[in-house]
Design a protein around this motif. Structure first.
Motif, PDB file in Angstrom:
ATOM      1  N   UNK A  23       0.842  -1.207   0.000  1.00 26.37           N
ATOM      2  CA  UNK A  23       0.000   0.000   0.000  1.00 26.37           C
ATOM      3  C   UNK A  23       0.872   1.251   0.000  1.00 26.37           C
ATOM      4  N   UNK A  24       1.992   1.218   0.737  1.00 24.33           N
ATOM      5  CA  UNK A  24       2.880   2.383   0.760  1.00 24.33           C
ATOM      6  C   UNK A  24       3.458   2.669  -0.618  1.00 24.33           C
ATOM      7  N   UNK A  25       3.808   1.596  -1.368  1.00 25.44           N
ATOM      8  CA  UNK A  25       4.315   1.812  -2.725  1.00 25.44           C
ATOM      9  C   UNK A  25       3.240   2.429  -3.614  1.00 25.44           C
ATOM     10  N   UNK A  26       1.997   1.961  -3.475  1.00 22.65           N
ATOM     11  CA  UNK A  26       0.901   2.535  -4.270  1.00 22.65           C
ATOM     12  C   UNK A  26       0.621   3.978  -3.856  1.00 22.65           C
ATOM     13  N   UNK A  86      -8.490   6.770  -0.557  1.00 25.80           N
ATOM     14  CA  UNK A  86      -8.837   5.364  -0.351  1.00 25.80           C
ATOM     15  C   UNK A  86      -7.617   4.571   0.120  1.00 25.80           C
ATOM     16  N   UNK A  87      -6.455   4.866  -0.489  1.00 23.75           N
ATOM     17  CA  UNK A  87      -5.220   4.179  -0.087  1.00 23.75           C
ATOM     18  C   UNK A  87      -4.831   4.539   1.348  1.00 23.75           C
ATOM     19  N   UNK A  88      -5.062   5.792   1.726  1.00 25.35           N
ATOM     20  CA  UNK A  88      -4.760   6.191   3.094  1.00 25.35           C
ATOM     21  C   UNK A  88      -5.611   5.400   4.083  1.00 25.35           C
ATOM     22  N   UNK A  89      -6.902   5.223   3.746  1.00 28.41           N
ATOM     23  CA  UNK A  89      -7.780   4.436   4.614  1.00 28.41           C
ATOM     24  C   UNK A  89      -7.317   2.981   4.676  1.00 28.41           C
ATOM     25  N   UNK A  90      -6.902   2.445   3.508  1.00 27.63           N
ATOM     26  CA  UNK A  90      -6.376   1.079   3.484  1.00 27.63           C
ATOM     27  C   UNK A  90      -5.105   0.963   4.326  1.00 27.63           C
ATOM     28  N   UNK A  91      -4.267   2.014   4.277  1.00 20.43           N
ATOM     29  CA  UNK A  91      -3.025   1.985   5.053  1.00 20.43           C
ATOM     30  C   UNK A  91      -3.342   1.893   6.543  1.00 20.43           C
ATOM     31  N   UNK A  94      -8.610  18.488 -14.334  1.00 27.94           N
ATOM     32  CA  UNK A  94      -9.288  18.616 -13.050  1.00 27.94           C
ATOM     33  C   UNK A  94     -10.030  17.347 -12.666  1.00 27.94           C
ATOM     34  N   UNK A  95     -10.660  16.708 -13.663  1.00 30.04           N
ATOM     35  CA  UNK A  95     -11.356  15.450 -13.388  1.00 30.04           C
ATOM     36  C   UNK A  95     -10.361  14.355 -13.005  1.00 30.04           C
ATOM     37  N   UNK A  96      -9.219  14.309 -13.728  1.00 25.00           N
ATOM     38  CA  UNK A  96      -8.194  13.323 -13.406  1.00 25.00           C
ATOM     39  C   UNK A  96      -7.633  13.552 -11.994  1.00 25.00           C
ATOM     40  N   UNK A  97      -7.464  14.841 -11.632  1.00 26.67           N
ATOM     41  CA  UNK A  97      -6.944  15.163 -10.308  1.00 26.67           C
ATOM     42  C   UNK A  97      -7.908  14.716  -9.219  1.00 26.67           C
ATOM     43  N   UNK A  98      -9.201  14.974  -9.442  1.00 27.54           N
ATOM     44  CA  UNK A  98     -10.192  14.559  -8.446  1.00 27.54           C
ATOM     45  C   UNK A  98     -10.182  13.044  -8.268  1.00 27.54           C
ATOM     46  N   UNK A  99     -10.039  12.321  -9.402  1.00 26.41           N
ATOM     47  CA  UNK A  99      -9.988  10.862  -9.326  1.00 26.41           C
ATOM     48  C   UNK A  99      -8.731  10.396  -8.596  1.00 26.41           C
ATOM     49  N   UNK A 100      -7.583  11.058  -8.873  1.00 19.90           N
ATOM     50  CA  UNK A 100      -6.329  10.679  -8.223  1.00 19.90           C
ATOM     51  C   UNK A 100      -6.377  10.956  -6.721  1.00 19.90           C
TER      52      UNK A 100
END
Length: 620
Positions: free
Chosen positions: A557-560, A603-608, A591-597
Motif C-alpha cells: 500500500x505504501x508503494x501505491x 482510499x489508499x490512506x484508509x487502506x493503510x 481537473x477530473x483526473x486530479x479529483x480521481x487521483x
C-alpha cells in the motif's frame, strides 16, 4: 461503530470556580482516548463524569443502552480484609474466571508472582496498584476508564498493558472503548487513537469574568497530538511564543528520534517535515560533551569489579547477590538510561554512584571534581520547608545558575519550569505533588552538580511539565543517569540505555528498550520451557505468518501511495502549464483526473490505516 456515551454542554463548578464549561464529547466503540492536561485542570473530574460517579452542574451525560462503565481511580479502595482473589474476582468461583483466556492473560501480565490468597494489607503499594488494575480490567464493562494506570508499573508492565489494551479495544473487535489519563507519552502513542486535552480556565483578575476550562480533541496518539497542537498554535499567532518553541523542539525530536516514533502514515510525515524543517536538533551532543569535559575532567565515576550482597535468609547461602563483578565507567557528558526488573539492583546502582552504598567487593573510583546530585522517588526532603515560599526554597540553594549559555536567577528558573508568578510565591506546604517534584529538581539544579542521578523523575508530572523538564535537561552539561519506566523520557533525554536483568550483571542495549523487552520475553520463554510446575499460558503469542502477511500488505500500500502522490504532483504541474496557455478544455479534463487521483489517494490512506491496525494486532 456503536455509540456508547455522549457529553452535551457540560459544566462543572468547584466552589466559586467554573472548572469546565461547554464540553461536548462522544465515545464510540473501538476508540482509545488519552486525556492530557496540566495538574488541576480537571482530568480526574472529567473521568468521574464519564463513569457516572459525579453529576454535572450543567448539561448532561448520556449513555447508550448496555453501556457499562468501570473506573480505576488513583486511590485504591479495598475492604480491610480483602485478599488478591476477592479484590479481583469477588465471590466468583475459580472455574468461572480461570477458564477465560483473557482473564488468564491479565493474571500473567499483572499478577504473575502474587499469591491469590495473600491479604492486600501485606502487599506493597505497587502490588496493590496492580491488583486494582487487574480488578478493573476483569470487570464486566465495555467502557473502561483508567486514571494513571502506568503508575507503579515497570517497563515490562507498561509494555504488557499497552499491548493488552490495543488488542482488546480495536476497531475490528468493537469490544468497547477506553478512556485513560496518563503522563506516559510512549503509552499514549502505543495505545490511543484520540487525544482529549483539558485546557484549564483563566482568571484574568479584577472585575473581568473568569474564562472556564474546555476540552479540545485531536485524532491520533501523542505524536499526532503534538503536531496538530503546534499547528494550531502557529495559526493562532504568537500569543504563547515560549510554549510553541517547546512544542516545535519536541516535534524535531519526534521526527529525528527513535524509529518507533516515526512509524506514522507516510502521508503525514511530509506535513511534519515542513513544520520542523528549520528547527535545530534538540541537543548538540558534541558541545555538551566538550562542556562536561571542561567541568569534570576525564574521570567521572568508575565501578571496578563491583559486587553487592544483602542478607537474605531465603537464599541458599543466606545472602543475595544483587550485582556481581560489575565493571562500568561513566564518561564525561554521558547520558544513560537504566531499565531492569524490580529487585535487579537499579536503586543499588544509583546509591553506588551517589556514594551512599559501599560495595561488598571491588571499588568505586570518583573523579576529583565530581559533584553528584540525586532526584529521589519521594519529595520528603521538602517537608522541613513547608512554610517557605517556592522562590525562597530555590534561592536557599543558590541565587543564580548557568543553564546553557544563560545565567538565570532563582525566579527565572522557577518560571522556566512552569510556576506562574502567583504559584512561585505560594508556600511549599500548599503546592501540588507535581509542583513539589518540579521544586525538588530546581533545588538540585541550583546546586550546579555535574553528575545528575534521576530515580523515576516522571512521577506526578503532567506532559507539559515533562516537556519543560526535558528542555532543561537538554542544556545540562554534565553526566546524566536516569532510572525510569517511562520509555519516552529515556529515549528523549538519554543517548543510550543499559539493563539490569536480575542476574547481577549490567548489559548494554544498542537496540534500546525494545531490545530489553525482547531479552525479557526470551528469558521468560526459556523459563517456561524448563521442567517443573506448569505455569499459566500467556495469550500474547505472536502469529509469525499473519504478521509477515500484514507487513507485506502494508509495504504494498505504501508503494501505491507513493505512486498516487507522484501522480497528483504531476497533474498539478500539468494544470499549471495548461493554465498558463489558457487551455480551458485541457484544464477541465485534468481537473477530473486530479479529483480521481485524490480520491484514490484517500482510499489508499484508509487502506493503510486498516493494514497498520492489522499489523499491530498480528504483532500483539
Amino acid at each position: 461503530m456503536a455509540h456508547l456515551l455522549g457529553v452535551e454542554s457540560v459544566r462543572v463548578t468547584v466552589g466559586p470556580r467554573t472548572l469546565l464549561d461547554g464540553v461536548n464529547l462522544g465515545i464510540e466503540e473501538g476508540e482509545r482516548i488519552g486525556v492530557l492536561g496540566p495538574n488541576g485542570a480537571g482530568k480526574s473530574t472529567l473521568l468521574s463524569l464519564l463513569a457516572g460517579a459525579r453529576t454535572p452542574d450543567g448539561g448532561r451525560v448520556t449513555r447508550a443502552g448496555g453501556t457499562r462503565a468501570v473506573m480505576l481511580t488513583q486511590a485504591d479502595q479495598f475492604a480491610p480484609d480483602a485478599t488478591v482473589r476477592t479484590a479481583v474476582h469477588g465471590d466468583a468461583p475459580e472455574h468461572q474466571w480461570a477458564s477465560d483466556p483473557a482473564v488468564r492473560d491479565i493474571h500473567a501480565g499483572l499478577l504473575p508472582d502474587l499469591d491469590l490468597d495473600a491479604g492486600l494489607a501485606s502487599l506493597s503499594g505497587g502490588q496493590r496498584r496492580r491488583v486494582a488494575l487487574a480488578a478493573t480490567l476483569t470487570a464486566d464493562a465495555n467502557l473502561v476508564i483508567l486514571d494513571e494506570p502506568t503508575n507503579h508499573l515497570d517497563v515490562e508492565g507498561v509494555d504488557w498493558l499497552a499491548r493488552h489494551l490495543a488488542a482488546r479495544f480495536s476497531r475490528r473487535r468493537a469490544a468497547g472503548a477506553l478512556v485513560t489519563v496518563t503522563h506516559d507519552r510512549w503509552f499514549l502513542d502505543a495505545v490511543c487513537t484520540h487525544v482529549w486535552e483539558v485546557v484549564p480556565g483563566v482568571d484574568p483578575g479584577g472585575d473581568r469574568p473568569q474564562i472556564p476550562g474546555r476540552v479540545e480533541t485531536y485524532d491520533g496518539g501523542y505524536a499526532a497530538y503534538v503536531l496538530a497542537r503546534a499547528e494550531r498554535a502557529r495559526q493562532a499567532a504568537a500569543a504563547a511564543e515560549k510554549r510553541e518553541n517547546l512544542l516545535r523542539k519536541e516535534l524535531a525530536w519526534l521526527r529525528r528520534g527513535a524509529p518507533a516514533r516515526t512509524s506514522k502514515p507516510r502521508f503525514r510525515i511530509d506535513a511534519a517535515e515542513a513544520l520542523i524543517a528549520d528547527v535545530p536538533p534538540p541537543r548538540d551532543t558534541v558541545e555538551l560533551t566538550a562542556m562536561a569535559t571542561a567541568r569534570l575532567g576525564k574521570k567521572v565515576i568508575d565501578l571496578e569489579d563491583v559486587s553487592v550482597e544483602f542478607p537474605d535468609p531465603a537464599a541458599p547461602a543466606g545472602k543475595r547477590e544483587v550485582l556481581r563483578s560489575v565493571t562500568w565507567r561513566l564518561a564525561p557528558g554521558e547520558r544513560v538510561g537504566v531499565v531492569g526488573v524490580n529487585g535487579a539492583g537499579k536503586t543499588t546502582l544509583l546509591r553506588l554512584l551517589e556514594g551512599t552504598q559501599e560495595p561488598t567487593r571491588g571499588r568505586v573510583v570518583r573523579g576529583k571534581t565530581v559533584a553528584v546530585a540525586t532526584l529521589s522517588q519521594t519529595t520528603h526532603e521538602l517537608d522541613p520547608l513547608a512554610d517557605a515560599r517556592v522562590v525562597d526554597a530555590v534561592a536557599m540553594v543558590g541565587g543564580r545558575v548557568t543553564v546553557g549559555d544563560r545565567e538565570l536567577t532563582a525566579a527565572q528558573l522557577v518560571e522556566r519550569l512552569g510556576f506562574t508568578r502567583s504559584r512561585a510565591w505560594t508556600r511549599v506546604g500548599e503546592i501540588s505533588g507535581g509542583e513539589r517534584r518540579r521544586l525538588q529538581l530546581l533545588r538540585l539544579l541550583m546546586g550546579q552538580p555535574n553528575v545528575l542521578l534521576l530515580d523515576e523523575p516522571t512521577n506526578d508530572l503532567d506532559t507539559d511539565t515533562l516537556t519543560a523538564v526535558e528542555d532543561l535537561l537538554d542544556t545540562f552539561p554534565g553526566t546524566l543517569v536516569v532510572v525510569s519506566h517511562d520509555r519516552y523520557l529515556l529515549e528523549r533525554v538519554t543517548d543510550h540505555q543499559i539493563a539490569l536483568l536480575g542476574d547481577g550483571t549490567i548489559r548494554d542495549l544498542p537496540g534500546g528498550v525494545d531490545q530489553y523487552l525482547r531479552l525479557r520475553r526470551e528469558a521468560q520463554a526459556a523459563a517456561a520451557a524448563e521442567p517443573g510446575p506448569r505455569r499459566n499460558p500467556s495469550a500474547q503469542e505472536r502469529g509469525g505468518a499473519a504478521l509477515h502477511a500484514a507487513r507485506k500488505q502494508l509495504a504494498s500500500i505504501e508503494r501505491r501511495l507513493d505512486k498516487a502522490t507522484a501522480r497528483i504532483d504531476e497533474l498539478h504541474q500539468r494544470m499549471e502549464q495548461a493554465s498558463a496557455r489558457l487551455q480551458v478544455e485541457e484544464l477541465t479534463a485534468l481537473g477530473k483526473q486530479l479529483a480521481q487521483a485524490e480520491a484514490e489517494q484517500a482510499d489508499l490512506e484508509a487502506q493503510w490505516l486498516q493494514a497498520a491496525e492489522a499489523a499491530e494486532a498480528a504483532e500483539y
